[in-house]
Scaffold this active site. Structure first.
Site, PDB file in Angstrom:
ATOM      1  N   ARG A  53       0.818  -1.224   0.000  1.00  0.00           N
ATOM      2  CA  ARG A  53       0.000   0.000   0.000  1.00  0.00           C
ATOM      3  C   ARG A  53       0.846   1.266   0.000  1.00  0.00           C
ATOM      4  O   ARG A  53       0.424   2.302  -0.484  1.00  0.00           O
ATOM      5  CB  ARG A  53      -0.851   0.007   1.268  1.00  0.00           C
ATOM      6  CG  ARG A  53      -2.326  -0.063   0.978  1.00  0.00           C
ATOM      7  CD  ARG A  53      -3.101  -0.031   2.225  1.00  0.00           C
ATOM      8  NE  ARG A  53      -2.360  -0.708   3.312  1.00  0.00           N
ATOM      9  CZ  ARG A  53      -2.935  -1.107   4.437  1.00  0.00           C
ATOM     10  NH1 ARG A  53      -4.203  -0.929   4.617  1.00  0.00           N
ATOM     11  NH2 ARG A  53      -2.236  -1.700   5.397  1.00  0.00           N
ATOM     12  N   LYS A 152      -0.027 -19.208   6.612  1.00  0.00           N
ATOM     13  CA  LYS A 152      -1.007 -19.462   7.654  1.00  0.00           C
ATOM     14  C   LYS A 152      -1.284 -18.163   8.424  1.00  0.00           C
ATOM     15  O   LYS A 152      -0.445 -17.259   8.326  1.00  0.00           O
ATOM     16  CB  LYS A 152      -0.519 -20.577   8.576  1.00  0.00           C
ATOM     17  CG  LYS A 152       0.672 -20.166   9.462  1.00  0.00           C
ATOM     18  CD  LYS A 152       1.079 -21.293  10.337  1.00  0.00           C
ATOM     19  CE  LYS A 152       0.613 -21.124  11.738  1.00  0.00           C
ATOM     20  NZ  LYS A 152       1.348 -20.114  12.531  1.00  0.00           N
ATOM     21  N   ASP A 239      -2.011 -21.922  16.658  1.00  0.00           N
ATOM     22  CA  ASP A 239      -0.812 -21.303  16.086  1.00  0.00           C
ATOM     23  C   ASP A 239       0.275 -22.333  15.779  1.00  0.00           C
ATOM     24  O   ASP A 239       1.005 -22.193  14.800  1.00  0.00           O
ATOM     25  CB  ASP A 239      -0.271 -20.261  17.088  1.00  0.00           C
ATOM     26  CG  ASP A 239       0.849 -19.410  16.505  1.00  0.00           C
ATOM     27  OD1 ASP A 239       0.721 -18.988  15.345  1.00  0.00           O
ATOM     28  OD2 ASP A 239       1.843 -19.164  17.214  1.00  0.00           O
ATOM     29  N   HIS A 244       2.389 -26.906  12.550  1.00  0.00           N
ATOM     30  CA  HIS A 244       3.769 -27.376  12.669  1.00  0.00           C
ATOM     31  C   HIS A 244       3.900 -28.713  13.421  1.00  0.00           C
ATOM     32  O   HIS A 244       4.556 -29.633  12.952  1.00  0.00           O
ATOM     33  CB  HIS A 244       4.643 -26.334  13.380  1.00  0.00           C
ATOM     34  CG  HIS A 244       4.532 -24.960  12.793  1.00  0.00           C
ATOM     35  ND1 HIS A 244       4.390 -24.735  11.440  1.00  0.00           N
ATOM     36  CD2 HIS A 244       4.553 -23.722  13.349  1.00  0.00           C
ATOM     37  CE1 HIS A 244       4.334 -23.436  11.214  1.00  0.00           C
ATOM     38  NE2 HIS A 244       4.425 -22.797  12.359  1.00  0.00           N
ATOM     39  N   LYS A 344       5.402 -20.795  24.325  1.00  0.00           N
ATOM     40  CA  LYS A 344       6.187 -19.561  24.281  1.00  0.00           C
ATOM     41  C   LYS A 344       6.908 -19.416  25.620  1.00  0.00           C
ATOM     42  O   LYS A 344       6.438 -19.930  26.645  1.00  0.00           O
ATOM     43  CB  LYS A 344       5.264 -18.340  24.110  1.00  0.00           C
ATOM     44  CG  LYS A 344       4.427 -18.368  22.841  1.00  0.00           C
ATOM     45  CD  LYS A 344       5.190 -17.811  21.685  1.00  0.00           C
ATOM     46  CE  LYS A 344       4.352 -17.785  20.423  1.00  0.00           C
ATOM     47  NZ  LYS A 344       5.169 -17.788  19.200  1.00  0.00           N
TER      48      LYS A 344
HETATM   49  C1  BG6 Z   1       4.873 -19.395  13.416  1.00  0.00           C
HETATM   50  C2  BG6 Z   1       4.050 -19.025  14.598  1.00  0.00           C
HETATM   51  O1  BG6 Z   1       4.117 -20.138  12.507  1.00  0.00           O
HETATM   52  O2  BG6 Z   1       5.991 -20.178  13.827  1.00  0.00           O
HETATM   53  C3  BG6 Z   1       4.887 -18.258  15.608  1.00  0.00           C
HETATM   54  O3  BG6 Z   1       2.946 -18.219  14.185  1.00  0.00           O
HETATM   55  C4  BG6 Z   1       6.132 -19.042  15.969  1.00  0.00           C
HETATM   56  O4  BG6 Z   1       4.130 -17.972  16.775  1.00  0.00           O
HETATM   57  C5  BG6 Z   1       6.867 -19.493  14.722  1.00  0.00           C
HETATM   58  O5  BG6 Z   1       6.961 -18.209  16.755  1.00  0.00           O
HETATM   59  C6  BG6 Z   1       8.014 -20.442  15.074  1.00  0.00           C
HETATM   60  O6  BG6 Z   1       8.780 -20.702  13.940  1.00  0.00           O
HETATM   61  P1  BG6 Z   1      10.322 -21.098  14.052  1.00  0.00           P
HETATM   62  O7  BG6 Z   1      10.733 -21.385  12.646  1.00  0.00           O
HETATM   63  O8  BG6 Z   1      11.024 -19.912  14.651  1.00  0.00           O
HETATM   64  O9  BG6 Z   1      10.393 -22.299  14.934  1.00  0.00           O
END
Ligand code: BG6
Length: 492
Positions: A53, A152, A239, A244, A344
């Site tokens: 934008r 995502k 998340d 993952h 986290k």
């Molecule tokens: C993301 C999440 O998909 O993956 C985040 O939204 C997370 O919250 C991140 O911190 C972790 O990715 P990586 O590659 O740092 O392990």
């Protein structure tokens, strides 16, 4: 395909990056493309059109990324000459994604290049997926060689994910849609497949008769930081687990595919997702732990708790930690618990898969630890990629006393080169049109179908997150979850 062109170089392409000034583009996507440029893997006729934008022209955008992108490229890997070549590929287009006008300008930029791989990479809020797809279609920008890549979150639950997928399906064929889970781009995740399907050693052991339990941990040391607003609506289950963690679980446990063809692999992955034992009602409550971090400290100082984060409501019940006991209902895995956890502000950043093998059925030896931990395969994905195998040997000098030792394989020692960031591989595969490392629609759906009832159960039974101190490995309840079966979380 050009016969004289090495297989690892792309064909000519136009990579249209929506959200070109956003955080992901600056931190990951542009550095990833830069690295592939340095490796001479991007075709000379490959353009990167950044769309956003902000009112800027290409020159100003280049100036902007000199500041914002180079800082995310480690200085030992930055080469000025390569960078100068890389920015030649870049153009900038200011565009309001919700109105058609800008798309006509984009159309002019793309015109006459219908044959080259055309990528629309949507690094934007999910609410913009639909308007962008509709507008690129309306503006006639979708050719046979077009692909769309999406970040995502793909929905908040099964219904909303289906809605997004329906919107995509209105303008794109499934073979054109690249749903990103960046974990699949990590070298180690691909190495997990190589370990399983490139070696005859493991396959006979990879089953319930020989494996007692599996643990998968994705621990992060960072908290939610400035993402509190988004995160609070999301939580760790959506998340991290829906995507993952489940992807790691699936790659670890799927049947050997018949070939490396993308659908051959994805067909096997979906079978595992569908074979996950549903966790519903009280079963879900008993098989899961929700946690939320409280204030704590790391070596470099104290950190505030989740509720102290200014972007988070004071009374939030969003989980920043989840642990789950999962099971796969199949001949190979029936009865083997898969313990998953992520959070986290845990002790350190660590992604690790632990495969615990069965104890020896009858021991003729004594051991210092009573065979308490039998053979174990420890596959570490982050921070450093390594594989360790725990075996018992006879200690020198002792009569018949066995002790555990580790056979260590540290990938840094073996390859001695820069480890690719996940997005390098993913961007290359999108340009090349290889869907193996991307989630098919049915995979996303099956993952949500397993996740939704857990969330539902938490709501119905009013399961509130248990506190854990930032800098630790999660709430005590996560230890209680695994110790019910006489097991414990792996500790290095
Ligand atoms: C993301 C999440 O998909 O993956 C985040 O939204 C997370 O919250 C991140 O911190 C972790 O990715 P990586 O590659 O740092 O392990």
């Amino acid at each position: 395909m050009n016969k004289d062109k090495p297989a690892d170089i792309t064909n000519p392409f136009d990579f249209v990056l929506f959200g070109g000034t956003g955080d992901l583009s600056l931190r990951k996507l542009l550095p990833a493309l830069y690295f592939r440029h340095c490796e001479a893997q991007l075709h000379g006729d490959g353009r990167i059109i950044c769309v956003a934008r902000r009112d800027m022209n290409t020159e100003q955008f280049i100036e902007f990324i000199q500041q914002e992108v180079i800082q995310h490229i480690p200085s030992e890997h930055f080469k000025q000459a390569s960078w100068d070549g890389f920015i030649e590929r870049i153009q900038y287009l200011q565009l309001d994604v919700t109105t058609l006008d800008g798309y006509n300008v984009l159309g002019e930029m793309l015109s006459g290049r219908e044959q080259v791989a055309r990528v629309f990479y949507l690094s934007v809020a999910p609410s913009l997926f639909e308007p962008i797809c509709a507008k690129v279609s309306e503006a006639g920008l979708i050719s046979k060689s077009t692909r769309v890549a999406l970040e995502k979150p793909l929905g908040r639950d099964r219904a909303s994910a289906n809605e997004i997928n329906d919107q995509l399906a209105r303008v794109f064929d499934e073979s054109q849609i690249f749903r990103i889970d960046h974990y699949l781009g990590k070298e180690t995740v691909q190495n997990l497949m190589a370990l399983r399907f490139g070696n005859a050693l493991f396959e006979p052991l990879w089953r319930r008769e020989h494996i007692s339990d599996v643990q998968i941990t994705i621990a992060e040391s960072l908290g939610v930081g400035t993402r509190g607003g988004f995160y609070d609506q999301t939580g760790a289950l959506r998340d991290m687990v829906q995507n993952h963690l489940l992807q790691l679980l699936v790659i670890l446990s799927m049947e050997p595919p018949a070939s490396s063809d993308s659908d051959a692999i994805r067909d096997e992955k979906i079978k595992v997702l569908r074979a996950l034992k549903p966790l519903v009602g009280l079963d879900a409550v008993e098989s899961t732990v929700r946690g939320q971090y409280k204030a704590g400290a790391y070596a470099d100082g104290p950190v505030p708790g989740y509720l102290e984060n200014e972007t988070v409501p004071d009374d939030s019940n969003t989980e920043t930690f989840v642990a789950i006991r999962a099971e796969i209902e199949s001949w190979r895995w029936a009865g083997v618990p898969f313990y998953l956890r992520t959070g986290k502000h845990m002790e350190s950043k660590l992604t690790e898969i632990i495969i615990n093998f069965q104890k020896v059925p009858h021991s003729i030896y004594e051991t210092a630890d009573g065979f308490s931990t039998p053979n174990q395969l420890v596959i570490r994905l982050q921070p450093q990629e390594s594989i360790r195998m725990r075996v018992y040997v006879k200690a020198w000098g002792d009569d018949n006393q066995l002790q555990p030792v580790h056979l260590n394989l540290d990938f840094n020692d073996v390859f001695k080169k820069r480890q690719m960031i996940a997005y390098e591989r993913l961007c290359m595969d999108i340009i090349k049109g290889n869907q193996t490392l991307f989630m098919r629609r049915d995979e996303v759906d099956a993952a949500w179908a397993w996740i939704d009832p857990i969330r539902e159960a938490w709501k119905t039974h009013n399961v509130v997150p248990k506190g854990y101190t930032a800098g630790t490995m999660g709430p005590a309840a996560a230890n209680a979850l695994i110790s019910r079966e006489g097991l414990k979380w792996y500790e290095d």
